[in-house]
Write a protein that holds these residues in place. Sequence first.
Motif, short mmCIF file in Angstrom:
data_model
loop_
_atom_site.label_atom_id
_atom_site.label_comp_id
_atom_site.label_asym_id
_atom_site.label_seq_id
_atom_site.Cartn_x
_atom_site.Cartn_y
_atom_site.Cartn_z
N LEU A 441 0.83 -1.20 0.00
CA LEU A 441 0.00 0.00 0.00
C LEU A 441 0.87 1.26 0.00
CD1 LEU A 441 -2.69 -1.18 2.59
CD2 LEU A 441 -2.77 -1.32 0.10
N GLN A 449 2.77 -0.58 5.03
CA GLN A 449 1.50 -1.31 5.02
C GLN A 449 1.52 -2.36 3.92
OE1 GLN A 449 -1.91 1.28 4.73
NE2 GLN A 449 -1.78 1.92 6.86
N LYS A 451 -0.82 -5.75 2.42
CA LYS A 451 -2.11 -6.42 2.48
C LYS A 451 -2.12 -7.65 1.58
CE LYS A 451 -7.10 -5.44 2.31
NZ LYS A 451 -8.14 -4.39 2.08
N TRP A 452 -2.70 -8.73 2.09
CA TRP A 452 -2.92 -9.96 1.31
C TRP A 452 -4.43 -10.20 1.23
CZ3 TRP A 452 0.70 -13.01 -1.13
CH2 TRP A 452 2.04 -12.76 -0.83
N SER A 453 -4.89 -10.59 0.04
CA SER A 453 -6.33 -10.83 -0.15
C SER A 453 -6.55 -12.08 -0.96
CB SER A 453 -6.98 -9.65 -0.87
OG SER A 453 -6.76 -8.43 -0.20
N TRP A 458 -8.93 -11.27 3.91
CA TRP A 458 -7.76 -10.40 3.78
C TRP A 458 -7.08 -10.22 5.14
CZ3 TRP A 458 -7.85 -6.18 6.87
CH2 TRP A 458 -9.09 -5.65 7.25
N LYS A 460 -3.90 -7.57 6.96
CA LYS A 460 -3.11 -6.35 6.71
C LYS A 460 -2.14 -6.10 7.84
CE LYS A 460 -4.95 -2.15 6.96
NZ LYS A 460 -5.75 -0.95 6.61
N GLU A 462 0.41 -3.18 9.40
CA GLU A 462 0.79 -1.77 9.41
C GLU A 462 1.86 -1.56 10.47
OE1 GLU A 462 -0.95 2.72 10.36
OE2 GLU A 462 -2.32 1.15 9.66
N GLU A 474 -7.49 -8.11 10.25
CA GLU A 474 -7.96 -9.13 9.30
C GLU A 474 -9.47 -9.03 9.16
OE1 GLU A 474 -7.78 -13.22 10.55
OE2 GLU A 474 -7.78 -12.67 12.66
N SER A 475 -9.94 -9.66 8.09
CA SER A 475 -11.38 -9.72 7.86
C SER A 475 -11.99 -10.85 8.67
CB SER A 475 -11.68 -9.96 6.37
OG SER A 475 -11.10 -11.18 5.94
N GLU A 480 -13.92 -5.79 10.14
CA GLU A 480 -12.47 -5.69 10.31
C GLU A 480 -12.15 -5.86 11.78
OE1 GLU A 480 -8.83 -2.41 9.86
OE2 GLU A 480 -10.62 -2.26 8.58
#
Length: 486
Positions: A441, A449, A451-453, A458, A460, A462, A474-475, A480
């Motif tokens: 990002l 940052q 992120k993997w999706s 996903w 993330k 930071e 994470e999702s 979130e």
Amino acid sequence: MKNQIQLITYVDRIGCKNITDLKELLTNELKGLFGGVHILPFFYPIDGEDAGFDPIDHKKVDPRLGDWNDIKDLSSSVDVMADLIVNHMSADSIEFKDFLEKGSESAYDSLFLTYDKVFPEGATETDLLNIYRPRPGFPFTKFKLANGSEKLVWTTFTQKQIDIDVHSEGGKKYLDTILELYQSAGISMIRLDAAGYAIKKTGTSCFMIPETFQFIDKLTKKAHEHGIEVLVEIHSFYKTQIEIAKKVDFVYDFALPVLVLDTLFNHNANNLKNWLRTAPKNVITVLDTHDGIGIVDVASEGGEKGLIPDSVLDNIVNKMHANSEGRSLKATGSAASNLDLYQVNCTYFEALGKDESAYLIARAIQFFVPGIPQVYYVGLFGDDNDMDLLAKTNVGRDINRHYYTKEEILKKTANPMFEQLAELMRFRNTRKAFDGDFKLLETPNEILQIKWSKGSNWVKLEVNLELKKLLITESVGTEEQVYLSV
């Protein structure tokens, strides 16, 4: 090889007496932390001049550790990686002793690489000066045969490590036999140790020349026929690594350890971000290994800029030495009979000044960048330099090759920092998003940052470098959720 964290360890240095003990450790105290294990040389003997990288018998498991059946049993529970030492064997091997006894009449005459095989008409001064060697001096040793004659034999690393002629029938048969043994034992990946030096040719540097790539390609195809993937170990200029990665299954991301130090020391992720935009993705990531922390992998070469400006790199090296209170200086370069002059010998934890927060952030970065992560056994416990072992052996790399007792392992696994690291490792091993798409990002350089999706999943990372703060989210369904905050 599963996309899960691997342990890299010696069998007998992690509180284990043998391979069976190692399996029990992985399924008990270290349960859920590793999907694979790279067992550092377990061949006979494990305690040679170069900690097993100078095998007297590459085809035999050291009986003190077990046998091939024990390796097969271990491979039934985790992926197993083993070294294929393609460049050399021990001067104490039966084969080399037979060669010294019988010379050209030896059945192993073709197995070893002599000076005259590469330079049949003799070598010029330019030929010799062109040979690349990260250690001082020329890569030859004079040996006296039983009949009184003398031979110059290639010894790229030490006088006890005799180079193999991999083009000869003897050399090919030798490597083929080891691959067959590995297949039978269920080994799923091999690391080609010192492959860059395997091919020698007049008029070249004898390091990573076009013929070396051809050799690696042929050996990789043979390994694939045995159901084995291949990791190539090369310390070199970063552009060379990018080219090598296009031609092999996996390479190490040896640039990452120093780039992470640069990021944390200077509160600036710019150099790391630039690398992640161009770095190969078919990599094994490390922060530490049984060798030192490589400098050549990020440095300039031949007037070309490296991944880190040389002046900044010098400061990073000095900072490592300062953080270790000078202990790493006692193990690096010529200070401790150390011939790997392009590496700093120090545990990664001490290189970071024993800062636990910084250490966890470093591991989080490793686990989030592309590649399959490896964690070295000393690094698993975030441990200090072993000055007692260094004093005993005067081998620089031994500063980071501690022999743990079982009692030490039990104590280490109860440590709060280990528990946090273990939680982070289980996260990396179980989230589906890491099999998906990687995204770096856009942020200011004091912020990193990643992120993997994958589908609706996903994760993330930071990192605020100024505040030294780590946040992983994470999702969870459509929400979130904060997973970890340090």
